[in-house]
Write an enzyme that holds these catalytic residues in place. Structure first.
Site, mmCIF file in Angstrom:
data_model
loop_
_atom_site.group_PDB
_atom_site.id
_atom_site.type_symbol
_atom_site.label_atom_id
_atom_site.label_comp_id
_atom_site.label_asym_id
_atom_site.label_seq_id
_atom_site.Cartn_x
_atom_site.Cartn_y
_atom_site.Cartn_z
ATOM 1 N N LYS A 79 0.809 -1.231 0.000
ATOM 2 C CA LYS A 79 0.000 0.000 0.000
ATOM 3 C C LYS A 79 0.842 1.281 0.000
ATOM 4 O O LYS A 79 0.440 2.291 -0.562
ATOM 5 C CB LYS A 79 -0.945 0.011 1.206
ATOM 6 C CG LYS A 79 -2.126 -0.919 1.057
ATOM 7 C CD LYS A 79 -2.974 -0.843 2.311
ATOM 8 C CE LYS A 79 -4.407 -1.199 2.024
ATOM 9 N NZ LYS A 79 -5.302 -0.865 3.117
ATOM 10 N N ASP A 117 -10.562 4.328 1.016
ATOM 11 C CA ASP A 117 -10.954 3.997 2.403
ATOM 12 C C ASP A 117 -11.799 5.107 3.026
ATOM 13 O O ASP A 117 -12.795 4.842 3.695
ATOM 14 C CB ASP A 117 -9.714 3.779 3.275
ATOM 15 C CG ASP A 117 -9.100 2.404 3.064
ATOM 16 O OD1 ASP A 117 -9.771 1.546 2.467
ATOM 17 O OD2 ASP A 117 -7.947 2.208 3.482
HETATM 18 N N1 LIG Z 1 -13.459 -2.272 6.397
HETATM 19 C C1 LIG Z 1 -12.565 -1.849 5.518
HETATM 20 O O1 LIG Z 1 -12.844 -1.684 4.336
HETATM 21 C C2 LIG Z 1 -11.177 -1.517 5.975
HETATM 22 C C3 LIG Z 1 -10.323 -0.786 5.151
HETATM 23 C C4 LIG Z 1 -9.026 -0.495 5.629
HETATM 24 C C5 LIG Z 1 -8.639 -0.958 6.875
HETATM 25 N N2 LIG Z 1 -9.510 -1.671 7.638
HETATM 26 C C6 LIG Z 1 -9.116 -2.173 8.963
HETATM 27 O O2 LIG Z 1 -8.426 -1.173 9.669
HETATM 28 C C7 LIG Z 1 -7.491 -1.781 10.553
HETATM 29 C C8 LIG Z 1 -6.160 -1.055 10.463
HETATM 30 O O3 LIG Z 1 -5.649 -1.133 9.146
HETATM 31 P P1 LIG Z 1 -4.421 -0.210 8.706
HETATM 32 O O4 LIG Z 1 -4.236 -0.426 7.256
HETATM 33 O O5 LIG Z 1 -4.586 1.159 9.249
HETATM 34 O O6 LIG Z 1 -3.215 -0.940 9.493
HETATM 35 P P2 LIG Z 1 -1.853 -0.307 10.041
HETATM 36 O O7 LIG Z 1 -1.467 0.887 9.259
HETATM 37 O O8 LIG Z 1 -0.915 -1.460 10.140
HETATM 38 O O9 LIG Z 1 -2.218 0.175 11.545
HETATM 39 C C9 LIG Z 1 -2.485 -0.762 12.546
HETATM 40 C C10 LIG Z 1 -2.922 -0.037 13.826
HETATM 41 O O10 LIG Z 1 -3.269 -1.038 14.795
HETATM 42 C C11 LIG Z 1 -2.496 -0.813 15.987
HETATM 43 N N3 LIG Z 1 -2.158 -2.085 16.615
HETATM 44 C C12 LIG Z 1 -1.723 -3.209 15.987
HETATM 45 N N4 LIG Z 1 -1.505 -4.181 16.898
HETATM 46 C C13 LIG Z 1 -1.810 -3.658 18.119
HETATM 47 C C14 LIG Z 1 -1.811 -4.170 19.448
HETATM 48 N N5 LIG Z 1 -1.451 -5.437 19.699
HETATM 49 N N6 LIG Z 1 -2.209 -3.354 20.445
HETATM 50 C C15 LIG Z 1 -2.570 -2.074 20.195
HETATM 51 N N7 LIG Z 1 -2.598 -1.531 18.960
HETATM 52 C C16 LIG Z 1 -2.217 -2.316 17.938
HETATM 53 C C17 LIG Z 1 -1.249 -0.098 15.511
HETATM 54 O O11 LIG Z 1 -0.678 0.571 16.624
HETATM 55 P P3 LIG Z 1 0.868 1.025 16.605
HETATM 56 O O12 LIG Z 1 0.907 2.320 15.838
HETATM 57 O O13 LIG Z 1 1.211 1.193 18.036
HETATM 58 O O14 LIG Z 1 1.647 -0.075 15.930
HETATM 59 C C18 LIG Z 1 -1.851 0.842 14.451
HETATM 60 O O15 LIG Z 1 -2.447 1.950 15.056
HETATM 61 C C19 LIG Z 1 -7.426 -3.263 10.174
HETATM 62 O O16 LIG Z 1 -8.160 -3.995 11.119
HETATM 63 C C20 LIG Z 1 -8.130 -3.320 8.828
HETATM 64 O O17 LIG Z 1 -8.854 -4.534 8.661
HETATM 65 C C21 LIG Z 1 -10.767 -1.950 7.218
#
Ligand SMILES: NC(=O)c1ccc[n+]([C@@H]2O[C@H](COP(=O)([O-])OP(=O)(O)OC[C@H]3O[C@@H](n4cnc5c(N)ncnc54)[C@H](OP(=O)(O)O)[C@@H]3O)[C@@H](O)[C@H]2O)c1
Length: 296
Positions: A79, A117
């Protein structure tokens, strides 16, 4: 019994191709969602999953352009990595810091990066009749790409927005970016230790972390012992599982809860429309995803 012609997928010299590049990519719901939409509209288009290892990303992008693909979705881990290989990106990409869709202009030989998104999230909020304005207090759990897109989508509403993230620095970075983009926005970032304090008056809580996502379905990003604010709506962007632990816990405390399926469908619908110029059959796309997610 079906005739031979019914069993042969109709693919010919006019078939237009789109797909998704990721690593892994087999779990993606997008091929079924888009192919069902193409079939419904009688379009001679196909959507294919394309497994692309990180060290082959540049080759793959040159490849889809050379092969005449009309577009691709982009998922983990490409991404952000794909951005240097694109000819242009939209404002939504600059805001999110990530691309989830590429539009391909084969005649000009150009790749344009998009991010659907934010529009997907806002469309689903509207469908669920949730309005966010100056009186709203939004708590966003997380500070990754999804949190950034959602925060930016809501920042112009005048709502108070608080990012709560494990790594405080990432939340502070988003706040700095949003303030530099919309001077008057009301945003702040705190660490998880301040969740109780900042969520007390919340009207909307959005989980934009990956905590609780399959296969770690027993986890929740909500700190144990912190009460849920009963007046709030809880929106979990996770769609696998359809109901997360966070959603179950919040519902038990009396909150209205919404899962991430709608956001998935609307971000896919936005990509479909950008590639084809046609309005997709959204309800069908939702049913296809729902069926697949209910089975897994
Ligand atoms: N429904 C949809 O269409 C859609 C679209 C996009 C994304 N999403 C969802 O959005 C979520 C995030 O996606 P993203 O692309 O933003 O991912 P990302 O950039 O990898 O961000 C992940 C986030 O989760 C936090 N995190 C991960 N593990 C953790 C833990 N054990 N304890 C506390 N915080 C934790 C991270 O915190 P740190 O900064 O501290 O690492 C960060 O804030 C996913 O669940 C994804 O499925 C859904």
């Amino acid at each position: 019994m079906k005739g031979l012609n019914d069993r042969i997928a109709h693919i010919d010299g006019q078939t237009q191709l789109v797909g998704i590049i990721g690593y892994p990519v087999a779990h993606s719901l997008s091929p079924e969602m888009h192919n069902a939409a193409f079939a419904e509209l009688g379009m001679n288009w196909r959507y294919v999953p394309l497994l692309v290892a990180p060290d082959r990303l540049a080759d793959a992008l040159r490849g889809v352009l050379a092969l005449g693909f009309r577009g691709v979705n982009v998922t983990v881990p490409h991404k952000v990595a794909c951005i240097p290989y694109l000819d242009s990106v939209t404002e939504a990409v600059t805001i999110a810091g990530a691309v989830n869709t590429i539009r391909i202009d084969a005649s000009q030989g150009k790749l344009e990066g998009l991010n659907t998104d934010m529009s997907g999230f806002l469309a689903d909020l509207a469908v669920n009749r949730i309005s966010v304005g100056e009186d709203s207090h939004v708590v966003i759990l997380g500070a990754g790409g999804a949190a950034r897109s959602i925060g930016a989508g809501l920042a112009r509403s005048g709502a108070r927005i608080v990012f709560v993230n494990r790594t405080l620095e990432r939340g502070l970075e988003i706040v700095e970016f949003l303030r530099s983009t919309w001077e008057s926005c009301n945003v702040e970032a705190v660490g998880l230790d301040r969740l109780a304090e900042v969520s007390r008056e919340a009207t909307l809580i959005v989980n934009a972390t990956s905590v609780g996502m399959f296969p770690y379905t027993d986890s929740s990003p909500w700190r144990e012992g912190v009460p849920f604010p009963k007046q709030a709506v809880l929106y979990d962007t996770i769609y696998r599982p359809l109901q997360t632990k966070l959603m179950r816990d919040a519902e038990r405390s009396g909150l209205r809860v919404i899962g991430g399926l709608g956001m998935l469908v609307y971000q896919g619908a936005a990509a479909f429309e950008m590639w084809t110029g046609k309005k997709p059959p959204i309800e069908l796309m939702r049913q296809v995803c729902l069926q697949r997610l209910s089975q897994s």
